[in-house]
Design an enzyme around this catalytic site. Structure first.
Site, PDB file in Angstrom:
ATOM      1  N   HIS A   1      -0.699   0.815  -3.091  1.00 51.36           N
ATOM      2  CA  HIS A   1      -1.383  -0.442  -2.775  1.00 51.36           C
ATOM      3  C   HIS A   1      -2.875  -0.224  -2.970  1.00 51.36           C
ATOM      4  O   HIS A   1      -3.458   0.688  -2.394  1.00 51.36           O
ATOM      5  CB  HIS A   1      -1.092  -0.887  -1.345  1.00 51.36           C
ATOM      6  CG  HIS A   1      -1.748  -2.200  -1.005  1.00 51.36           C
ATOM      7  ND1 HIS A   1      -1.134  -3.416  -1.196  1.00 51.36           N
ATOM      8  CD2 HIS A   1      -2.993  -2.478  -0.510  1.00 51.36           C
ATOM      9  CE1 HIS A   1      -1.938  -4.388  -0.823  1.00 51.36           C
ATOM     10  NE2 HIS A   1      -3.077  -3.851  -0.403  1.00 51.36           N
ATOM     11  N   CYS A   2      -3.487  -1.079  -3.780  1.00 50.23           N
ATOM     12  CA  CYS A   2      -4.902  -0.919  -4.115  1.00 50.23           C
ATOM     13  C   CYS A   2      -5.713  -2.037  -3.466  1.00 50.23           C
ATOM     14  O   CYS A   2      -5.542  -3.211  -3.833  1.00 50.23           O
ATOM     15  CB  CYS A   2      -5.098  -0.940  -5.635  1.00 50.23           C
ATOM     16  SG  CYS A   2      -6.810  -0.692  -6.149  1.00 50.23           S
ATOM     17  N   PRO A   3      -6.594  -1.720  -2.500  1.00 47.00           N
ATOM     18  CA  PRO A   3      -7.411  -2.789  -1.889  1.00 47.00           C
ATOM     19  C   PRO A   3      -8.420  -3.392  -2.844  1.00 47.00           C
ATOM     20  O   PRO A   3      -8.889  -4.510  -2.615  1.00 47.00           O
ATOM     21  CB  PRO A   3      -8.102  -2.065  -0.726  1.00 47.00           C
ATOM     22  CG  PRO A   3      -8.114  -0.617  -1.119  1.00 47.00           C
ATOM     23  CD  PRO A   3      -6.861  -0.408  -1.906  1.00 47.00           C
TER      24      PRO A   3
END
Length: 397
Positions: free
Chosen positions: A217-219
């Protein structure tokens, strides 16, 4: 004298049928999401978490907190787009006019402009492209199969991105062809999403959904990186690194020739040019290494999760004794478990691995179109392992 006759007692209403996991999936669950043998909807209902009471709506404070968190999650996106705009402004306003010739100035604007456009295109594609979920993929495949049945086309259901599933997975009465299993040998199942987990699928606690071929998951993109947008993510890292290097290539000669410091405007311009050169060097090296790492994962047909965490795979009977003797496997739940030190079942060779992510059309490799092969539910297994009897989708135990 009147006598009181006994009144008939009404028959009790039948008890409602217990709700099972299949009811939570839907009245018509996708047939491609089959429960593995020995792990049907009745068994899964025991593991189902209790339902959340719907009679208690969120308070104003909770709703306000969720809204603030949702808006705040877009801050990294705004920051990155703002940084790109500022750096390109410095290039146009100060760096390009300071080049030694008109040709060099034009080259600075053209090269960095192309890399910036490709960076923004890839970045928006990563943000707004779904990585894929099991229900979405199963529904898309079934729709394509239905469309193919109504036509005379035999070109992989009319879509080059959707390939037929193996018979062992698509047939409702057959056993599951899932290669990955839990550490105790049981089939993988997501209690939160109430669906069986396909191979390489993981649940994201931030997005609150199962993601096909989840990488992380990439913010910075407010999204998960998975099957549907991994190609766009690799292109985004590559083009952003090239944009930084192009800025560095055109700002360093200006700095070496000497920056005028005659007044406050010259001092401000010199500060901006030196700042752009310094940040371009730092972020270019960092992003270049990050892009190279993910390109190596593409060539090895692995995700970040698979490369960093020990994975468990099924093995056939022919490899059971050998795995136990080598210390790479153990018997759990009637299956032989093998970790990634023994073999990578998804490695098809670097050429096939690259094509699986970037597609077969060479002209689209550098563009953030969705050209990834497959459907996200099933993946071909290393043919060498299939031939040696290490892994198979036909005789899983």
């Amino acid at each position: 004298m009147e006598m009181d006759l006994p009144r008939p007692v009404p028959a009790p209403a039948p008890a409602p049928a217990p709700t099972t996991m299949a009811d939570n999936i839907g009245s018509h669950p996708p047939s491609l999401l089959q429960f593995p043998p020995g792990f049907d909807a009745t068994t899964a209902a025991v593991l189902e978490p209790p339902p959340t009471p719907s009679s208690f709506p969120p308070t104003r404070l909770q709703a306000l907190t969720e809204t603030v968190v949702r808006i705040g999650s877009w801050f990294p996106v705004a920051f990155l787009l703002g940084a790109l705009a500022v750096t390109f402004y410095v290039l146009v306003r100060h760096v390009a006019p300071a080049q030694s010739s008109a040709a060099a100035s034009t080259a600075a604007l053209a090269v960095t402009g192309v890399f910036l456009a490709l960076t923004c295109w890839s970045y928006l594609a990563v943000i707004f492209t779904s990585p894929g979920t099991p229900k979405e993929a199963a529904g898309a495949v079934e729709a394509a199969m239905a469309a193919s049945a109504n036509s005379n086309d035999d070109d992989d259901f009319g879509d080059h991105r959707t390939v037929p599933l193996p018979a062992s997975l698509s047939a409702p009465s057959s056993s599951s062809a899932s290669v990955a299993i839990k550490s105790n040998g049981e089939p993988r199942f997501c209690r939160k999403c109430a669906v069986p987990k396909p191979d390489r699928c993981h649940h994201c606690r931030i997005c609150q959904r199962c993601v096909l071929k989840m990488d992380h998951h990439c913010p910075w993109v407010v999204n998960c990186i998975g099957y549907g947008n991994y190609k766009q993510f690799v292109l985004f890292l590559t083009y952003l690194a090239l944009y930084c290097f192009s800025l560095l290539a055109f700002t360093v000669p200006v700095c070496l020739e000497g920056l005028p410091l005659n007044n406050d405007d010259d001092l401000a311009a010199a500060t901006l040019i030196i700042g752009v050169a310094f940040t371009s060097a730092i972020f270019g090296l960092t992003l270049g290494a990050f892009a190279g790492y993910h390109l190596s994962l593409v060539l090895a047909n692995q995700t970040t999760i698979e490369s960093m965490e020990q994975q468990q795979y099924r093995m056939t009977r022919q490899r059971r004794q050998r795995a136990a003797a080598n210390g790479h496997g153990n018997t759990m739940g009637g299956a032989v478990v093998v970790d990634d030190r023994d073999a990578n079942p998804w490695d098809l060779g670097w050429r096939s691995n690259f094509v699986q992510v970037f597609g077969t059309s060479w002209w689209a490799w550098a563009l953030p179109f969705r050209t990834t092969l497959g459907n996200g539910l099933a993946y071909p297994v290393n043919p060498k392992l299939m031939d040696s009897g290490c892994l198979t989708g036909q005789d899983l135990v």
